[in-house]
Enzyme design. Structure first.
Site, short mmCIF file in Angstrom:
data_model
loop_
_atom_site.label_atom_id
_atom_site.label_comp_id
_atom_site.label_asym_id
_atom_site.label_seq_id
_atom_site.Cartn_x
_atom_site.Cartn_y
_atom_site.Cartn_z
N CYS A 250 0.84 -1.20 0.00
CA CYS A 250 0.00 0.00 0.00
C CYS A 250 0.87 1.25 0.00
O CYS A 250 0.45 2.30 -0.49
CB CYS A 250 -0.95 0.00 1.19
N HIS A 490 -0.43 1.13 7.68
CA HIS A 490 -1.19 1.16 6.44
C HIS A 490 -1.05 2.55 5.81
O HIS A 490 -0.97 3.56 6.52
CB HIS A 490 -2.66 0.85 6.72
#
Length: 1129
Positions: A250, A490
């Site tokens: 990500c 993340h």
């Protein structure tokens, strides 16, 4: 989130499965609080509530209790449902089932008698059904928000915040509410709220007027993020698509989206010449593919081919890399791909700014200025309120005074001002917020989550030395956000694609529209309030600003007409091939693949047998298993343009022996493919077609009385075994009777004597006068396809391979070898099939012929089969062995590879030279490159340096003096004197090893002007970097001049200037003197004792140590595999 795997399995992001936070002591999950909770009731089993549709629901729920999205209508009519009502109040379009927020209510009647759970009808937000859930207990009323309650799929999730309200019936009275809830809804926790929202006593208090006519009205305002793991159509809702996550990529996805929306960069990437590139190794082509799919595709885009083109192994892709380092490496790679093309200068034209570093003495006329370029700016955020304070801190001058005075050369130590000032800002400004910094207390890198404000519009004119032609006004284009700590987390990115104030959130494969507040204010950090999705550890770490005056150029629309038609066609072809493969895999059970081999495939084979199944390119036909043989033959008729009468089908019985059986498609015509196809997958047949110069149908074939023979001829002069045709002959005919026909085919005289061999018998046939049946030992099962080889008798014995026997023996020793350019990794590899009995000259001649060069100007290197195949030792031209000796260490199944290098001199001249590998380091200690030098064999260090000077580009004012250092484990172990023979140097290097087995290298560098002359009280001392422990050394060591008795504070100041380390970072450095394995700490007032460095006689050279964190190392919890980011191709 869509995880990119080989099976395209969807799964939730690990970040999305983190524990939810309990906001108050009585805010709990309903699943944990209920005693034997009942199944969620269906609406038909409820006491029917009354529904007033105020922009909400106008029809009864479906049988399963779900309200279809199409039934959410804006309607002022009412529909009766019994003892309750639900109302939806939406500030946005009431028909928009994809909205991100709404307010809806639910009226519960007969509340005093309420004994069981109640659910409101659904209201759709982000395409998911949301309901108010009421659960009474003995003491209080439970009030919950339920999401997607009927969906048991484990893959979906949705992040939301909501306020739960109990309406008051008094005019102008405020509703009763509790703290806002914030929750990740998923299948196992699909509702959230308060089990004790309000006590019955307080609810029934007539003074508060919550109950009216034995009814209460509950209201929810919910704001939901885009869901994961459901059929969320990002393209339909936003016009954009996301990127699949390979597991921990990500960080890369957010950066790729940012670069994609830098439209002028995207257009330049489209224009990179990639026509001749290998699709699996070309970074440019892979990035073109990703950008094209992002622009024109409808589904999330995979990045596996991109990371494969980087040369990354699986482990690399699944590691969290440092984003700033990855950005720099990727831009550097793109810049190198654009060099030498019309695109050269694109990257610096977009991202390059300029600054000057200065030191100005206060009391003497002595100034120092150095100009530098930058592609990004690192802003300190610690103890800074906003972006302007960080910029002010960046350019704030520092006063050098007291023990920290500046060494002004002949002027001595002087008070001075030191700082930087910007001279120009780029069109696209990348700002890295230093969230991750070294913490001296924990002696490690930690993440700072402090609040730091940045703005949609900024002006940077005040930080420029002189105003530019246009104002330094910038518009915020992207906000890259990290949630987590320094060990991982993340990444998402918020982008304002057209810089018009419309923001979108890119969370891997999910793209959703969002409010400006969510993109900007809620990513300041330092917050964990009730109105934000983000926890305190979620905040911006990188900002992208675009200059106001450059918006049209940087963000100009890109149409398909601006993309090369060749590139579009290539990408479309790739897509069609991939779709065909997917379709083929999906239909594998209902279709049969028929691989058709023709005689032209036999003509391509010059070895044993008729063809190589692994290399042949058959014509492939796919036919359903329930179709007939007649239909298959019709496909052949249309595909090859020949009639049935001019073709014959032969089944390949075994791939090993390549024998055929005649297949009578006339007799078998009505049978299905499933009935006649063999267990062989795919079904391989040879389709015999009549020769175009022979009119009429093929002659009939009777397998009981005839044999099918394949004919080959061995050409000894060209060392080739050529296929010359096939023939069907009666069993009674003799082999010798075939000779005149073969002579005719070959254009020989009719009486030319030929020798005949049976390829499978692997020997010359001696019974030529016997019938074919007995001569060839025709088996009873009548398998067809004997191969006969013809050669002329009395051939010149001086030829390399005069007979077919010699040729077959040579085939046994032939191997395929891949040749790679050692000095130019971008040069495509090529493959040659060579005999492993070739000597050095034969090898050189074969490669030189392929490269069209002089074999005397080639040098070869053995291949080392380690993590990545690399070049090993050079092969001397006097090598007496064979190719087999060069590749014999590899496994049987391994790739055989040899590296080569083009030389500027003859390999024989090289015999009088000695190859000397070393590293050249620039004066700023930032750039390293390998040098391969060829000094004379009996030369000294002086001759080596003279040879190096021919290959090094010096500055105009350079004195062109070089020196040679020996480096081991990032430390200088020796300064090599000019009169040392190279033989002595190399032998000593081979004989010395360290306990850690550290590799020693030689380094050549230019001697700085200040090091040219040394006074008696001056000496060059080694300096090295390490982190905590001496064995954790890293970086580039160097020499610096020190004076006897001077304070170490002055020496440290000179080192800081040379390394260009900012003062705040320099404060975290520790210093010591390492001698004989012992280290002694020093402070600024400690005098330098040169005897420590001069008195060395053996062992490790004493050095001045800089103890600080190794910033070049990526942050990872997997310390054993830490390494710098590299893009190999």
């Amino acid at each position: 989130m869509e995880i990119e795997t080989d099976q395209s399995i969807e799964a939730m992001d690990t970040q999305d499965t983190q524990e939810v936070e309990i906001l108050t002591s009585d805010l709990q999950q309903t699943q944990q609080q209920r005693n034997s909770p009942p199944q969620l009731p269906k609406f038909k089993n409820l006491i029917q509530p009354q529904l007033h549709a105020v922009g909400a629901v106008t029809q009864l729920p479906s049988e399963n209790g779900n309200m279809p999205p199409q039934q959410l209508l804006a309607d002022s009519s009412s529909t009766s449902f019994g003892d309750g009502e639900a109302m939806g109040i939406d500030d946005e379009s009431k028909e928009d089932q994809f909205r991100s927020e709404t307010t809806f209510s639910f009226t519960v009647e007969n509340v005093v008698q309420l004994k069981s759970q109640r659910l409101s009808p659904p209201v759709y937000v982000r395409m998911l059904p949301w309901r108010i859930m009421v659960i009474p207990n003995d003491r209080a009323l439970g009030f919950f928000l339920q999401c997607n309650g009927e969906n048991d799929s484990p893959t979906w999730s949705c992040n939301a915040i909501a306020e739960l309200r109990l309406k008051c019936h008094k005019p102008d009275a405020q509703p009763f509410t509790r703290a806002r809830i914030k929750h990740l809804f998923y299948s196992k926790e699909n509702d959230y709220g308060y089990s004790n929202f309000i006590t019955w006593q307080e609810l029934k208090d007539s003074e508060k007027s919550y109950v009216h006519n034995n009814s209460i009205t509950l209201e929810v305002h919910v704001v939901a993020d885009a869901p994961h793991g459901v059929l969320w159509d990002s393209k339909k809702h936003t016009g954009y698509v996301g990127l699949k996550n390979q597991g921990a990529t990500c960080y890369m996805n957010s950066l790729l989206q940012t670069l994609y929306f830098t439209n002028s960069l995207r257009l330049s990437v489209y224009r990179i010449p990639t026509e001749a590139d290998d699709s699996s190794k070309s970074v440019g082509l892979s990035l073109q593919r990703v950008f094209h799919e992002l622009q024109f595709g409808d589904r999330p885009v995979g990045t596996k081919k991109l990371t494969k083109s980087f040369g990354w192994e699986t482990l690399d892709s699944f590691m969290q890399h440092d984003v700033q380092e990855f950005l720099r490496v990727l831009l550097d790679k793109l810049e190198s791909k654009m060099k030498g093309t019309i695109l050269e200068g694109t990257i610096p034209g977009l991202f390059e700014g300029k600054m000057s570093s200065y030191i100005k003495c206060k009391n003497v006329d002595y100034n120092s200025t150095r100009y530098e370029t930058f592609y990004d700016i690192q802003l300190n955020i610690k103890d800074k309120k906003n972006i302007y304070e960080s910029f002010q801190d960046y350019v704030a001058p520092e006063t050098l005074e007291g023990d920290n005075k500046y060494d002004a050369g002949v002027h001595g130590l002087q008070e001075a001002s030191k700082g930087v000032i910007f001279t120009s800002f780029p069109p696209v400004l990348h700002l890295h917020l230093m969230r991750f910094q070294y913490d001296p207390v924990t002696d490690s890198s930690i993440k700072y989550n402090d609040r730091f404000e940045f703005y949609e519009h900024i002006n940077l004119d005040r930080y420029l030395a002189e105003s530019e032609n246009t104002l330094a006004d910038y518009v915020l284009h992207a906000v890259l956000v990290h949630s987590g700590d320094n060990h991982g987390g993340h990444y998402v990115v918020f982008i304002n694609p057209k810089a018009d104030g419309r923001w979108f959130k890119f969370d891997d494969d999910v793209v959703s529209s969002c409010r400006k507040q969510e993109a900007i204010e809620q990513n300041y950090g330092g917050m964990d309030d009730e109105i934000s999705f983000h926890a305190k550890c979620s905040n911006a770490y990188m900002l992208v600003y675009i200059r106001q005056s450059e918006l049209d150029r940087v963000l100009g629309d890109i149409t398909e007409s601006e993309i090369s038609s060749d590139l579009v066609e290539r990408l479309d072809l790739e897509k069609r091939i991939e779709m065909a493969r997917r379709k083929e895999r999906g239909e594998a059970n209902t279709y049969v693949s028929v691989h058709v081999i023709l005689e032209e495939n036999f003509e391509e084979q010059h070895k044993r047998r008729l063809f190589d199944l692994e290399k042949v390119h058959p014509r492939v036909f796919r036919i359903k298993q329930n179709q007939t043989v007649d239909e298959l033959v019709d496909l052949f008729v249309r595909g090859f343009g020949v009639s049935r009468q001019r073709m014959r089908m032969w089944n390949l019985c075994t791939a090993q022996t390549q024998k055929f059986s005649h297949f009578d498609f006339v007799a078998e015509g009505s049978r299905t493919i499933e009935q006649i196809s063999t267990s062989q997958k795919p079904w391989v047949i040879w389709l015999q077609l009549a020769w175009t110069d022979v009119p009429g149908p093929l002659p009939p074939f009777n397998p009981k009385t005839e044999s099918l023979l394949f004919l080959k001829y061995y050409d000894p002069r060209n060392k080739r075994l050529n296929y010359i045709g096939c023939t069907q002959q009666p069993h009674t005919r003799r082999l010798i009777d075939l000779v005149p026909d073969v002579n005719s085919k070959l254009g020989f005289e009719p009486d030319t004597e030929l020798t005949i061999y049976d390829e499978y018998a692997d020997k010359k046939l001696v019974n030529l006068n016997e019938p074919i049946e007995s001569a060839l030992f025709i088996p009873q099962d009548h398998l067809q396809g004997h191969i006969l080889i013809f050669e002329r008798e009395n051939v010149d014995a001086k030829l390399d391979l005069p007979t077919v026997g010699d040729y077959f023996l040579d085939l046994v020793y032939r191997i395929e070898i891949i040749f790679s350019d050692k000095c130019n990794p971008n040069e495509p590899d090529f493959t040659l099939e060579l005999s492993n009995r070739y000597n050095y000259d034969q090898l050189a001649n074969a490669v030189a012929e392929r490269l069209n060069t002089d074999p005397q100007k080639l040098q070869f290197f053995m291949c080392i089969n380690n993590y990545k195949e690399t070049a090993g030792n050079a092969v001397p031209y006097t090598f007496k062995g064979t190719i087999k000796d060069l590749v014999s260490y590899t496994k049987q199944s391994s790739t055989k590879r040899i590296f080569y290098q083009r030389l500027s001199l003859s390999i024989h001249e090289l015999d009088n030279k000695k190859q000397f590998k070393c590293v050249w380091v620039s004066s700023d200690l930032k750039d390293e490159k390998e040098l391969v030098l060829y000094p004379n064999k009996n030369d000294t260090v002086k001759g080596l340096l003279e040879e190096a000077a021919k290959k090094i580009s010096f500055a105009e004012n350079s004195r062109r003096k070089l020196r040679l250092l020996k480096i081991s484990n990032h430390k200088i172990v020796a300064v090599c004197k000019d009169d040392i023979p190279l033989d002595t140097l190399l032998k000593s290097n081979e004989s010395i090893t360290t306990a850690q087995g550290a590799q020693k290298t030689f380094r050549i560098e230019e001697v700085p002007a200040e090091d040219m002359q040394l006074a008696e009280n001056e000496f060059l001392i080694p300096v090295a970097h390490f982190s905590k422990e001496l064995y954790n050394s890293f970086g580039i060591p160097f020499l610096t001049k020190a004076r006897q008795g001077e304070p170490y504070g002055a020496l440290k100041q000179r080192i800081q200037r040379r390394l260009n380390v900012q003062d705040k970072e320099w404060e975290n450095y520790k210093f010591c003197v390492i001698s004989m394995g012992h280290n002694a700490d020093v402070n600024d007032n400690t005098p330098v004792d040169l005897e420590v460095y001069r008195s060395w006689t053996s062992g490790q050279l004493p050095f001045f140590g800089l103890d600080h964190i190794n910033k070049s190392r990526k942050r990872s919890s997997l310390n054993f595999s830490e390494k710098a980011i590299k893009i190999y191709n």
